[in-house]
Design a protein around this motif. Structure first.
Motif, PDB file in Angstrom:
ATOM      1  N   LEU A 210      14.542  13.970  22.624  1.00  0.00           N
ATOM      2  CA  LEU A 210      13.216  14.564  22.847  1.00  0.00           C
ATOM      3  C   LEU A 210      12.428  13.790  23.895  1.00  0.00           C
ATOM      4  O   LEU A 210      11.843  14.379  24.806  1.00  0.00           O
ATOM      5  N   VAL A 211      12.419  12.455  23.775  1.00  0.00           N
ATOM      6  CA  VAL A 211      11.611  11.651  24.696  1.00  0.00           C
ATOM      7  C   VAL A 211      12.251  11.543  26.077  1.00  0.00           C
ATOM      8  O   VAL A 211      11.609  11.065  27.020  1.00  0.00           O
ATOM      9  N   SER A 212      13.499  12.006  26.220  1.00  0.00           N
ATOM     10  CA  SER A 212      14.171  11.943  27.520  1.00  0.00           C
ATOM     11  C   SER A 212      13.944  13.199  28.363  1.00  0.00           C
ATOM     12  O   SER A 212      14.276  13.223  29.559  1.00  0.00           O
ATOM     13  N   LEU A 213      13.373  14.259  27.755  1.00  0.00           N
ATOM     14  CA  LEU A 213      13.179  15.517  28.470  1.00  0.00           C
ATOM     15  C   LEU A 213      12.145  15.345  29.587  1.00  0.00           C
ATOM     16  O   LEU A 213      11.130  14.677  29.421  1.00  0.00           O
ATOM     17  N   ARG A 214      12.405  16.009  30.722  1.00  0.00           N
ATOM     18  CA  ARG A 214      11.552  15.857  31.903  1.00  0.00           C
ATOM     19  C   ARG A 214      10.975  17.205  32.338  1.00  0.00           C
ATOM     20  O   ARG A 214      11.607  18.257  32.178  1.00  0.00           O
ATOM     21  N   ILE A 228      14.815  24.011  28.773  1.00  0.00           N
ATOM     22  CA  ILE A 228      14.755  22.650  29.289  1.00  0.00           C
ATOM     23  C   ILE A 228      16.157  22.077  29.331  1.00  0.00           C
ATOM     24  O   ILE A 228      16.910  22.173  28.351  1.00  0.00           O
ATOM     25  N   LEU A 229      16.516  21.480  30.441  1.00  0.00           N
ATOM     26  CA  LEU A 229      17.834  20.871  30.578  1.00  0.00           C
ATOM     27  C   LEU A 229      17.842  19.507  29.915  1.00  0.00           C
ATOM     28  O   LEU A 229      17.082  18.620  30.300  1.00  0.00           O
ATOM     29  N   LEU A 230      18.675  19.364  28.904  1.00  0.00           N
ATOM     30  CA  LEU A 230      18.892  18.058  28.285  1.00  0.00           C
ATOM     31  C   LEU A 230      20.011  17.375  29.059  1.00  0.00           C
ATOM     32  O   LEU A 230      21.170  17.755  28.955  1.00  0.00           O
ATOM     33  N   ARG A 231      19.646  16.398  29.854  1.00  0.00           N
ATOM     34  CA  ARG A 231      20.621  15.799  30.771  1.00  0.00           C
ATOM     35  C   ARG A 231      21.742  15.053  30.053  1.00  0.00           C
ATOM     36  O   ARG A 231      22.879  15.043  30.512  1.00  0.00           O
ATOM     37  N   ARG A 232      21.409  14.408  28.951  1.00  0.00           N
ATOM     38  CA  ARG A 232      22.389  13.594  28.246  1.00  0.00           C
ATOM     39  C   ARG A 232      22.037  13.564  26.768  1.00  0.00           C
ATOM     40  O   ARG A 232      20.864  13.626  26.399  1.00  0.00           O
ATOM     41  N   SER A 233      23.050  13.483  25.918  1.00  0.00           N
ATOM     42  CA  SER A 233      22.810  13.413  24.484  1.00  0.00           C
ATOM     43  C   SER A 233      23.869  12.534  23.835  1.00  0.00           C
ATOM     44  O   SER A 233      24.804  12.066  24.495  1.00  0.00           O
ATOM     45  N   LEU A 268       8.284  14.576  29.755  1.00  0.00           N
ATOM     46  CA  LEU A 268       7.454  15.594  29.119  1.00  0.00           C
ATOM     47  C   LEU A 268       6.549  14.983  28.054  1.00  0.00           C
ATOM     48  O   LEU A 268       5.355  15.262  27.994  1.00  0.00           O
ATOM     49  N   LEU A 269       7.116  14.167  27.197  1.00  0.00           N
ATOM     50  CA  LEU A 269       6.357  13.543  26.118  1.00  0.00           C
ATOM     51  C   LEU A 269       5.900  12.153  26.553  1.00  0.00           C
ATOM     52  O   LEU A 269       6.686  11.371  27.087  1.00  0.00           O
ATOM     53  N   ARG A 270       4.631  11.850  26.310  1.00  0.00           N
ATOM     54  CA  ARG A 270       4.054  10.563  26.733  1.00  0.00           C
ATOM     55  C   ARG A 270       3.238   9.972  25.582  1.00  0.00           C
ATOM     56  O   ARG A 270       2.842  10.657  24.652  1.00  0.00           O
ATOM     57  N   GLY A 271       2.983   8.685  25.704  1.00  0.00           N
ATOM     58  CA  GLY A 271       2.081   8.031  24.783  1.00  0.00           C
ATOM     59  C   GLY A 271       0.637   8.252  25.224  1.00  0.00           C
ATOM     60  O   GLY A 271       0.375   8.564  26.388  1.00  0.00           O
ATOM     61  N   VAL A 272      -0.285   8.089  24.302  1.00  0.00           N
ATOM     62  CA  VAL A 272      -1.722   8.166  24.602  1.00  0.00           C
ATOM     63  C   VAL A 272      -2.358   6.918  24.006  1.00  0.00           C
ATOM     64  O   VAL A 272      -2.356   6.742  22.782  1.00  0.00           O
ATOM     65  N   VAL A 278      -3.033   8.453  29.342  1.00  0.00           N
ATOM     66  CA  VAL A 278      -1.648   8.880  29.131  1.00  0.00           C
ATOM     67  C   VAL A 278      -0.709   7.889  29.794  1.00  0.00           C
ATOM     68  O   VAL A 278      -0.875   7.541  30.963  1.00  0.00           O
ATOM     69  N   THR A 279       0.278   7.434  29.041  1.00  0.00           N
ATOM     70  CA  THR A 279       1.255   6.478  29.568  1.00  0.00           C
ATOM     71  C   THR A 279       2.385   7.215  30.290  1.00  0.00           C
ATOM     72  O   THR A 279       2.396   8.444  30.353  1.00  0.00           O
ATOM     73  N   ASP A 280       3.335   6.468  30.805  1.00  0.00           N
ATOM     74  CA  ASP A 280       4.426   7.072  31.579  1.00  0.00           C
ATOM     75  C   ASP A 280       5.523   7.663  30.709  1.00  0.00           C
ATOM     76  O   ASP A 280       6.320   8.489  31.186  1.00  0.00           O
ATOM     77  N   SER A 281       5.622   7.228  29.458  1.00  0.00           N
ATOM     78  CA  SER A 281       6.712   7.701  28.603  1.00  0.00           C
ATOM     79  C   SER A 281       6.327   7.515  27.144  1.00  0.00           C
ATOM     80  O   SER A 281       5.241   7.014  26.824  1.00  0.00           O
ATOM     81  N   LEU A 282       7.216   7.901  26.257  1.00  0.00           N
ATOM     82  CA  LEU A 282       7.014   7.735  24.817  1.00  0.00           C
ATOM     83  C   LEU A 282       8.270   7.096  24.242  1.00  0.00           C
ATOM     84  O   LEU A 282       9.373   7.614  24.415  1.00  0.00           O
ATOM     85  N   CYS A 283       8.106   5.966  23.567  1.00  0.00           N
ATOM     86  CA  CYS A 283       9.243   5.282  22.957  1.00  0.00           C
ATOM     87  C   CYS A 283       9.769   6.104  21.784  1.00  0.00           C
ATOM     88  O   CYS A 283       8.982   6.617  20.980  1.00  0.00           O
ATOM     89  N   ASP A 284      11.079   6.232  21.662  1.00  0.00           N
ATOM     90  CA  ASP A 284      11.638   7.063  20.598  1.00  0.00           C
ATOM     91  C   ASP A 284      11.314   6.524  19.207  1.00  0.00           C
ATOM     92  O   ASP A 284      11.264   7.281  18.240  1.00  0.00           O
TER      93      ASP A 284
END
Length: 359
Positions: A210-214, A228-233, A268-272, A278-284
């Motif tokens: 989820l947190v890797s989606l762009r 949404i393309l999930l590049r890797r799983s 797509l998902l970010r921290g607040v 809004v941060t650059d990403s969200l830790c899983d």
């Protein structure tokens, strides 16, 4: 002819943990070239102390770090973290019972596993530790100590004692999801939480996925949906990629979040943060904590809240799909499962009478 002997003055080492590494090069030089140093030097005892207490353990951990460097990029970050954590624990245990360096024998592995069993952890966690020890030895081209009969026998004893039951995350089905959605505010964090909940439930994907989606991998569809393309799983380590198709409810929530946060590219998902930035990403690792916080706001019991994890949406989504008449292969494709037994553990608590007949 008078012989010449070189006298080298070495400072007395500080034997604290932080400074030991600074003196290892001097200590190693003293071991390799003992004739260079006066045998009566008062510094020799300090050097021997550094060597006898720390040299082997540092060497084992240093070799582990070299192995981990060679593996970087070849495996998922979570896998590498588990390898490193499990091996550091094993190296420190082996050091206490006399094993100084790689490769380790089965005689070191067995007591370590039995000690783990006594510590109260689950069988699945011990199996992961065995897998880590095995993988590191094999990838370093050492004999695999976990394949020895005594290690397999030790694991059978552990399984009989502790059992093989997995701790399952509490299922967030549609009924419970609606309660979590109801406590999402209309501020920036609330919009992010709503997008996360609906994305996780609709896609039934792992938190790391989820947190890797762009944003740039999103393809907007004409029927108010999005792919949404999930590049890797976890089941696609080679990065072939797979499209995730979302319904209109999840799509609308994502649109509102992206617009409010001003996100046009990147994750797509970010921290607040507390200031609303809004941060650059969200830790899983934060995904499960977000679910728990919303659960408390929704008035769920603390027992239920503690059982909610990052897998709860996958479990609840799988159970709802089965109740709606989806087949096991359909559920596996939706959630990206490769093993049927994993899905069966997720749906086993469903009352069979509630499942629609396929006739």
């Amino acid at each position: 002819m008078t012989s010449m002997r070189l006298m080298v003055a070495l400072p007395i080492p500080d034997l604290s943990a932080k400074s030991i590494a600074l003196h290892l090069s001097k200590a190693l030089a003293a071991r390799i070239c003992p004739l260079v140093i006066n045998s009566n030097s008062p510094y020799n005892d300090s050097i021997k102390t550094v060597l006898s207490i720390n040299m082997d353990n540092v060497n084992a951990k240093a070799e582990l770090e070299q192995i981990m460097e060679t593996l970087d990029g070849a495996y998922a970050p979570n896998t590498l973290r588990a390898y490193r954590s499990d091996m550091v624990e094993f190296i420190e245990f082996a050091q206490k019972i006399g094993a100084k360096e790689f490769p380790y024998s089965s005689q070191m592995v067995c007591p370590h596993l039995m000690a783990c069993a006594e510590s109260g952890i689950r069988t699945s966690t011990i199996k992961r530790k065995v897998a880590s020890i095995s993988a590191i030895h094999r990838l370093a081209d050492y004999p695999d100590p976990t394949k020895a009969p005594e290690v397999k026998l030790a694991m059978r004893k552990i399984e009989r004692r502790l059992g093989n039951r997995f701790k399952q995350a509490y299922p967030v089905t549609r009924v419970l999801l609606d309660r979590l959605l109801a406590v999402c505010g209309n501020d920036l964090r609330g919009k992010r939480n709503r997008a996360l909940l609906l994305l996780a439930y609709d896609s039934m994907r792992r938190r790391s996925e989820l947190v890797s989606l762009r944003v740039e991998d999103m393809e907007w569809l004409s029927d108010e949906g999005v792919s949404i393309l999930l590049r890797r799983s976890k089941t696609d380590q080679a990065g072939t990629g797979r499209w995730i198709h979302l319904g209109s409810e999840a799509t609308n929530a994502i649109e509102e979040w992206l617009e409010a946060a001003g996100i046009a590219e990147g994750f797509l998902l970010r921290g607040v943060d507390p200031q609303g930035i809004v941060t650059d990403s969200l830790c899983d690792s934060r995904v499960g904590r977000i679910y728990k916080r919303l659960g408390r706001l929704a008035g769920l019991s603390e027992t239920v809240v503690k059982s909610i994890s990052g897998h709860s949406m996958r479990v609840g989504g799988a159970q709802d799909l089965l109740n709606m008449g989806a087949t096991l292969p359909q559920i596996m494709v939706k959630g990206g499962w490769a093993k049927t037994d994993t899905v069966m553990r997720y749906v086993e608590r469903i009352n069979p009478s509630s499942i629609p007949s396929t006739r």
